[in-house]
Scaffold this motif. Structure first.
Motif, PDB file in Angstrom:
ATOM      1  N   GLN A  30     -48.395  25.387 -25.095  1.00  0.00           N
ATOM      2  CA  GLN A  30     -49.383  24.911 -26.061  1.00  0.00           C
ATOM      3  C   GLN A  30     -49.056  23.476 -26.477  1.00  0.00           C
ATOM      4  OE1 GLN A  30     -51.941  26.898 -26.796  1.00  0.00           O
ATOM      5  NE2 GLN A  30     -51.068  28.581 -25.595  1.00  0.00           N
ATOM      6  N   PRO A  31     -50.042  22.723 -26.992  1.00  0.00           N
ATOM      7  CA  PRO A  31     -49.760  21.352 -27.438  1.00  0.00           C
ATOM      8  C   PRO A  31     -48.667  21.265 -28.502  1.00  0.00           C
ATOM      9  CG  PRO A  31     -52.123  21.688 -27.249  1.00  0.00           C
ATOM     10  CD  PRO A  31     -51.490  23.034 -27.041  1.00  0.00           C
ATOM     11  N   SER A  32     -48.501  22.325 -29.283  1.00  0.00           N
ATOM     12  CA  SER A  32     -47.482  22.307 -30.334  1.00  0.00           C
ATOM     13  C   SER A  32     -46.088  22.637 -29.813  1.00  0.00           C
ATOM     14  CB  SER A  32     -47.864  23.306 -31.432  1.00  0.00           C
ATOM     15  OG  SER A  32     -47.939  24.617 -30.900  1.00  0.00           O
ATOM     16  N   TRP A  33     -45.978  23.052 -28.541  1.00  0.00           N
ATOM     17  CA  TRP A  33     -44.669  23.428 -28.001  1.00  0.00           C
ATOM     18  C   TRP A  33     -43.828  22.186 -27.730  1.00  0.00           C
ATOM     19  CZ3 TRP A  33     -43.670  28.355 -24.812  1.00  0.00           C
ATOM     20  CH2 TRP A  33     -44.253  29.445 -25.456  1.00  0.00           C
ATOM     21  N   ALA A  34     -42.521  22.337 -27.817  1.00  0.00           N
ATOM     22  CA  ALA A  34     -41.615  21.198 -27.703  1.00  0.00           C
ATOM     23  C   ALA A  34     -41.679  20.544 -26.334  1.00  0.00           C
ATOM     24  CB  ALA A  34     -40.185  21.652 -28.013  1.00  0.00           C
ATOM     25  N   LEU A  35     -41.893  21.317 -25.258  1.00  0.00           N
ATOM     26  CA  LEU A  35     -41.942  20.717 -23.929  1.00  0.00           C
ATOM     27  C   LEU A  35     -43.083  19.705 -23.840  1.00  0.00           C
ATOM     28  CD1 LEU A  35     -40.893  20.514 -21.068  1.00  0.00           C
ATOM     29  CD2 LEU A  35     -42.334  22.466 -20.452  1.00  0.00           C
ATOM     30  N   ALA A  36     -44.250  20.029 -24.389  1.00  0.00           N
ATOM     31  CA  ALA A  36     -45.364  19.081 -24.385  1.00  0.00           C
ATOM     32  C   ALA A  36     -45.006  17.827 -25.172  1.00  0.00           C
ATOM     33  CB  ALA A  36     -46.609  19.749 -24.971  1.00  0.00           C
ATOM     34  N   LYS A  37     -44.313  17.988 -26.288  1.00  0.00           N
ATOM     35  CA  LYS A  37     -43.940  16.838 -27.112  1.00  0.00           C
ATOM     36  C   LYS A  37     -42.931  15.941 -26.397  1.00  0.00           C
ATOM     37  CE  LYS A  37     -44.751  19.597 -31.204  1.00  0.00           C
ATOM     38  NZ  LYS A  37     -44.115  20.506 -32.171  1.00  0.00           N
ATOM     39  N   VAL A  38     -41.996  16.565 -25.664  1.00  0.00           N
ATOM     40  CA  VAL A  38     -41.023  15.788 -24.907  1.00  0.00           C
ATOM     41  C   VAL A  38     -41.730  14.971 -23.824  1.00  0.00           C
ATOM     42  CG1 VAL A  38     -39.077  15.960 -23.306  1.00  0.00           C
ATOM     43  CG2 VAL A  38     -39.091  17.317 -25.407  1.00  0.00           C
ATOM     44  N   LEU A  39     -42.709  15.571 -23.159  1.00  0.00           N
ATOM     45  CA  LEU A  39     -43.487  14.821 -22.168  1.00  0.00           C
ATOM     46  C   LEU A  39     -44.245  13.668 -22.822  1.00  0.00           C
ATOM     47  CD1 LEU A  39     -44.867  17.744 -19.976  1.00  0.00           C
ATOM     48  CD2 LEU A  39     -43.335  15.914 -19.223  1.00  0.00           C
ATOM     49  N   TRP A  40     -44.764  13.898 -24.029  1.00  0.00           N
ATOM     50  CA  TRP A  40     -45.456  12.809 -24.744  1.00  0.00           C
ATOM     51  C   TRP A  40     -44.480  11.677 -25.046  1.00  0.00           C
ATOM     52  CZ3 TRP A  40     -45.076  10.079 -29.206  1.00  0.00           C
ATOM     53  CH2 TRP A  40     -46.189   9.325 -29.590  1.00  0.00           C
ATOM     54  N   LEU A  41     -43.272  12.030 -25.513  1.00  0.00           N
ATOM     55  CA  LEU A  41     -42.264  11.007 -25.797  1.00  0.00           C
ATOM     56  C   LEU A  41     -41.865  10.262 -24.529  1.00  0.00           C
ATOM     57  CD1 LEU A  41     -39.991  12.938 -28.307  1.00  0.00           C
ATOM     58  CD2 LEU A  41     -41.270  10.849 -28.802  1.00  0.00           C
ATOM     59  N   ALA A  42     -41.775  11.008 -23.408  1.00  0.00           N
ATOM     60  CA  ALA A  42     -41.410  10.376 -22.141  1.00  0.00           C
ATOM     61  C   ALA A  42     -42.459   9.336 -21.729  1.00  0.00           C
ATOM     62  CB  ALA A  42     -41.264  11.435 -21.056  1.00  0.00           C
ATOM     63  N   ARG A  43     -43.727   9.611 -22.002  1.00  0.00           N
ATOM     64  CA  ARG A  43     -44.792   8.677 -21.672  1.00  0.00           C
ATOM     65  C   ARG A  43     -44.858   7.528 -22.676  1.00  0.00           C
ATOM     66  NH1 ARG A  43     -49.837   8.250 -23.484  1.00  0.00           N
ATOM     67  NH2 ARG A  43     -49.809  10.279 -24.518  1.00  0.00           N
ATOM     68  N   ASP A  44     -44.640   7.854 -23.955  1.00  0.00           N
ATOM     69  CA  ASP A  44     -44.772   6.853 -25.011  1.00  0.00           C
ATOM     70  C   ASP A  44     -43.570   5.912 -25.072  1.00  0.00           C
ATOM     71  OD1 ASP A  44     -46.363   5.972 -27.416  1.00  0.00           O
ATOM     72  OD2 ASP A  44     -44.466   6.484 -28.418  1.00  0.00           O
ATOM     73  N   ARG A  45     -42.378   6.437 -24.756  1.00  0.00           N
ATOM     74  CA  ARG A  45     -41.156   5.635 -24.865  1.00  0.00           C
ATOM     75  C   ARG A  45     -40.283   5.845 -23.620  1.00  0.00           C
ATOM     76  NH1 ARG A  45     -39.781   7.068 -31.234  1.00  0.00           N
ATOM     77  NH2 ARG A  45     -41.958   7.306 -31.859  1.00  0.00           N
ATOM     78  N   PRO A  46     -40.762   5.430 -22.470  1.00  0.00           N
ATOM     79  CA  PRO A  46     -40.037   5.715 -21.225  1.00  0.00           C
ATOM     80  C   PRO A  46     -38.645   5.111 -21.177  1.00  0.00           C
ATOM     81  CG  PRO A  46     -41.794   4.101 -20.868  1.00  0.00           C
ATOM     82  CD  PRO A  46     -41.993   4.654 -22.236  1.00  0.00           C
ATOM     83  N   GLY A  47     -38.412   4.024 -21.889  1.00  0.00           N
ATOM     84  CA  GLY A  47     -37.102   3.401 -21.874  1.00  0.00           C
ATOM     85  C   GLY A  47     -35.998   4.239 -22.498  1.00  0.00           C
ATOM     86  N   LEU A  48     -36.372   5.265 -23.269  1.00  0.00           N
ATOM     87  CA  LEU A  48     -35.370   6.087 -23.938  1.00  0.00           C
ATOM     88  C   LEU A  48     -34.751   7.150 -23.029  1.00  0.00           C
ATOM     89  CD1 LEU A  48     -36.939   6.868 -27.449  1.00  0.00           C
ATOM     90  CD2 LEU A  48     -35.154   5.217 -26.901  1.00  0.00           C
ATOM     91  N   LEU A  49     -35.468   7.551 -21.976  1.00  0.00           N
ATOM     92  CA  LEU A  49     -35.084   8.753 -21.251  1.00  0.00           C
ATOM     93  C   LEU A  49     -33.700   8.681 -20.630  1.00  0.00           C
ATOM     94  CD1 LEU A  49     -38.328   9.980 -19.473  1.00  0.00           C
ATOM     95  CD2 LEU A  49     -37.452  10.522 -21.743  1.00  0.00           C
ATOM     96  N   SER A  50     -33.311   7.537 -20.139  1.00  0.00           N
ATOM     97  CA  SER A  50     -32.037   7.444 -19.430  1.00  0.00           C
ATOM     98  C   SER A  50     -30.832   7.601 -20.354  1.00  0.00           C
ATOM     99  CB  SER A  50     -31.943   6.104 -18.704  1.00  0.00           C
ATOM    100  OG  SER A  50     -31.988   5.025 -19.637  1.00  0.00           O
ATOM    101  N   ARG A  51     -31.034   7.402 -21.655  1.00  0.00           N
ATOM    102  CA  ARG A  51     -29.904   7.503 -22.586  1.00  0.00           C
ATOM    103  C   ARG A  51     -30.141   8.529 -23.690  1.00  0.00           C
ATOM    104  NH1 ARG A  51     -30.825   4.011 -27.195  1.00  0.00           N
ATOM    105  NH2 ARG A  51     -32.836   2.919 -26.994  1.00  0.00           N
ATOM    106  N   ALA A  52     -31.150   9.391 -23.511  1.00  0.00           N
ATOM    107  CA  ALA A  52     -31.529  10.315 -24.588  1.00  0.00           C
ATOM    108  C   ALA A  52     -31.124  11.744 -24.275  1.00  0.00           C
ATOM    109  CB  ALA A  52     -33.030  10.248 -24.829  1.00  0.00           C
ATOM    110  N   ARG A  53     -31.143  12.532 -25.326  1.00  0.00           N
ATOM    111  CA  ARG A  53     -30.840  13.965 -25.242  1.00  0.00           C
ATOM    112  C   ARG A  53     -31.812  14.691 -26.161  1.00  0.00           C
ATOM    113  NH1 ARG A  53     -27.323  17.755 -27.857  1.00  0.00           N
ATOM    114  NH2 ARG A  53     -26.066  19.015 -26.430  1.00  0.00           N
ATOM    115  N   ILE A  54     -32.379  15.798 -25.687  1.00  0.00           N
ATOM    116  CA  ILE A  54     -33.274  16.601 -26.526  1.00  0.00           C
ATOM    117  C   ILE A  54     -32.454  17.332 -27.578  1.00  0.00           C
ATOM    118  CG2 ILE A  54     -34.762  18.640 -26.529  1.00  0.00           C
ATOM    119  CD1 ILE A  54     -35.660  17.801 -23.707  1.00  0.00           C
ATOM    120  N   ALA A  55     -32.954  17.306 -28.809  1.00  0.00           N
ATOM    121  CA  ALA A  55     -32.345  18.101 -29.886  1.00  0.00           C
ATOM    122  C   ALA A  55     -33.466  18.789 -30.655  1.00  0.00           C
ATOM    123  CB  ALA A  55     -31.532  17.215 -30.829  1.00  0.00           C
ATOM    124  N   HIS A  56     -33.296  20.068 -30.893  1.00  0.00           N
ATOM    125  CA  HIS A  56     -34.211  20.788 -31.768  1.00  0.00           C
ATOM    126  C   HIS A  56     -33.764  20.573 -33.206  1.00  0.00           C
ATOM    127  CE1 HIS A  56     -34.124  22.854 -27.816  1.00  0.00           C
ATOM    128  NE2 HIS A  56     -35.431  22.696 -27.953  1.00  0.00           N
TER     129      HIS A  56
END
Length: 491
Positions: free
Chosen positions: A131-157
């Motif tokens: 669903q749009p409210s699920w964290a996986l969808a939000k992580v994909l949104w962040l990956a598209r919105d801020r692609p420069g972060l992915l190489s040094r980022a870690r998901i945290a709930h």
């Protein structure tokens, strides 16, 4: 001598939307201390964010207040729950790189569709939809919105940020919070082949452990801020909904917890996952490997949000059993459980005679949907055994509890305290007392205030209104015919 120092304590922390609650609880379920602190967020359209630093500040205030009258050395362990689907990105040391994107943030519908399509066989096997409210969808949104972060980022709930601050370094997440980030609860692994197709590096995803696992110990810095003793075990928690179920003492297969607040949430325990082709139920995994299926309806006590003098109206409603009208009391448009109907709207069949009759129709309508929900889970093959546990704000109404027991035809257990913070205290005790079954620990720590028995003959009396509601839901095209047929025969 301070009040909590005469025996061991376990601390449960609930990081909610509007605030943090903390409880210090004894082995027999006595609340030795409680604390709370408020939270605020930033909303704008479909967006909802909070500042992760505010979560930690609120946790320190709430835990210090909960332990004000107790010796820190009495605390044997602590566990944290948080809102399901709330996520952020941190750096490798656990420092936030983004705001906390909250559980009800809905900015990622396109990403949800992408994730659902890319992993459809997996989601079908697991029995849920992204669903749009699920964290996986939000992580994909962040990956598209801020692609420069992915190489040094870690998901945290949300809970991970707190447990990491308690321990002093990033720690594993629990499988309960990881579920909405796409974690495979059956094989107990991240689906990295799917992540590759979605363009998400494996380094984003934290280690995952089962709830109840020891994550580490409270560090010196966190001890000074929270009032906890350095070296106190920190236990992997669960989402707030699962935590509330633990707090109700409902952990044996066949038992169900009906949480009636603004809306109705039904959560149970099964030995194996519940397969729901409609996708209106999905299962978490319990600390002992059993499964916690659940679903959330859009009916509930929210229909009374602006009603004054409910106690007087309850007294009037008792004269109308059953009401001359049948209500389907949706709090907001659209239904999620026990059927999926985004177009559903509330309705009233018939015209109530007076205000007491109308109030009775609304109270009974929620109970009739509750009855339909239990029929639905039985149709999926889940056992429904013993009493149902009633929690949530509506459990304060003695009349409504009796009415619901009558409509369901089952005894109702009503705990003294039943909330997510208590559930986390129970889980902390499970994680620090190896050899004891979680169900045994829960039943020793959750005190039952009363048991309400259904009155003889009352369940049959509500059979006709139940059938009328089922017929109407089917005729409107919302309730599938096969579910309606089962409910008529077995509900």
């Amino acid at each position: 001598m301070r009040a909590g120092s005469s025996g061991p304590l376990w601390v449960g922390v609930d990081v909610g939307t509007q605030g943090v609650r903390a409880l210090a609880v004894t082995a027999d379920g006595r609340v030795a201390g409680r604390g709370s602190a408020p939270l605020t967020g930033r909303r704008g359209g479909v967006r909802h964010e909070q500042r992760p630093g505010d979560w930690w500040t609120a946790v320190t205030l709430a835990t210090r207040e909960a332990l004000r009258d107790s010796a820190p050395e009495a605390v044997r362990g602590l566990a944290v729950c948080a809102t399901s689907g709330t996520v952020l990105l941190t750096d490798p040391d656990g420092r936030p790189l983004t705001g906390g994107i909250m559980y009800d943030d809905a900015r990622a519908p396109a990403e949800a569709r992408l994730a659902q399509a890319a992993g459809a066989p997996l989601w079908d096997r697991l029995g849920h939809r992204i669903q749009p409210s699920w964290a996986l969808a939000k992580v994909l949104w962040l990956a598209r919105d801020r692609p420069g972060l992915l190489s040094r980022a870690r998901i945290a709930h949300q809970a991970d940020l707190i447990t990491g601050r308690l321990v002093g370094k990033p720690v594993a997440t629990d499988s309960s919070h990881a579920l909405k980030t796409g974690y495979d609860l059956l094989d107990e692994r991240w689906p990295h082949d799917l992540h590759d197709r979605l363009g998400l590096p494996a380094t984003l995803f934290p280690e995952v452990v089962r709830p109840g696992t020891v994550l580490g110990e409270v560090g010196v810095e966190a001890a000074g801020q929270t009032g906890l003793r350095a070296g106190t075990p920190v236990i992997a928690g669960m989402t707030d909904g699962c935590a509330a179920q633990l707090g109700s003492g409902t952990l044996r297969p066949g038992r169900w917890n009906s949480v009636l607040g603004t809306t109705l949430v039904l959560k149970g325990v099964t030995a194996s996952p519940v397969r729901d082709p409609a996708g209106v139920m999905y299962s978490h995994r319990a600390p002992d490997g059993t499964w916690l299926p659940g679903g959330a309806s859009s009916v509930g006590a929210g229909v009374f949000a602006s009603v004054a003098d409910l106690e007087r109206l309850d007294g009037l409603a008792a004269r109308h059993e059953p009401s001359s009208a049948v209500a389907y009391p949706l709090v907001s448009p659209g239904e999620r459980f026990p059927f999926l109907a985004p177009q559903a709207e509330g309705f009233m069949l018939g015209t109530p005679r007076d205000e007491g009759d109308r109030h009775a129709a609304l109270l009974q309508g929620v109970a009739l949907v509750e009855r339909l929900a239990l029929a639905y889970v039985r149709r999926l093959g889940a056992a429904v055994e013993g009493p149902v546990t009633f929690t949530g704000g509506a459990a304060r109404s003695a009349y409504w509890c009796r009415l619901r027991a009558d409509v369901l035809g089952r005894p109702a257990r009503i705990p003294e305290h039943a909330d997510a913070a208590l559930g986390m205290a129970v889980l902390a005790a499970c994680g620090t007392t190896p050899g004891r079954a979680p169900a045994d620990v829960a039943e020793s720590m959750v005190r039952i205030r009363t048991v309400v028995e259904p009155r003889p003959g009352m369940t049959d009396r509500f059979g006709a209104p139940f059938g009328r509601l089922v017929d109407e839901l089917e005729q409107r095209g919302w309730l599938p015919s096969e579910v309606a047929a089962y409910a008529r025969e077995h509900g």
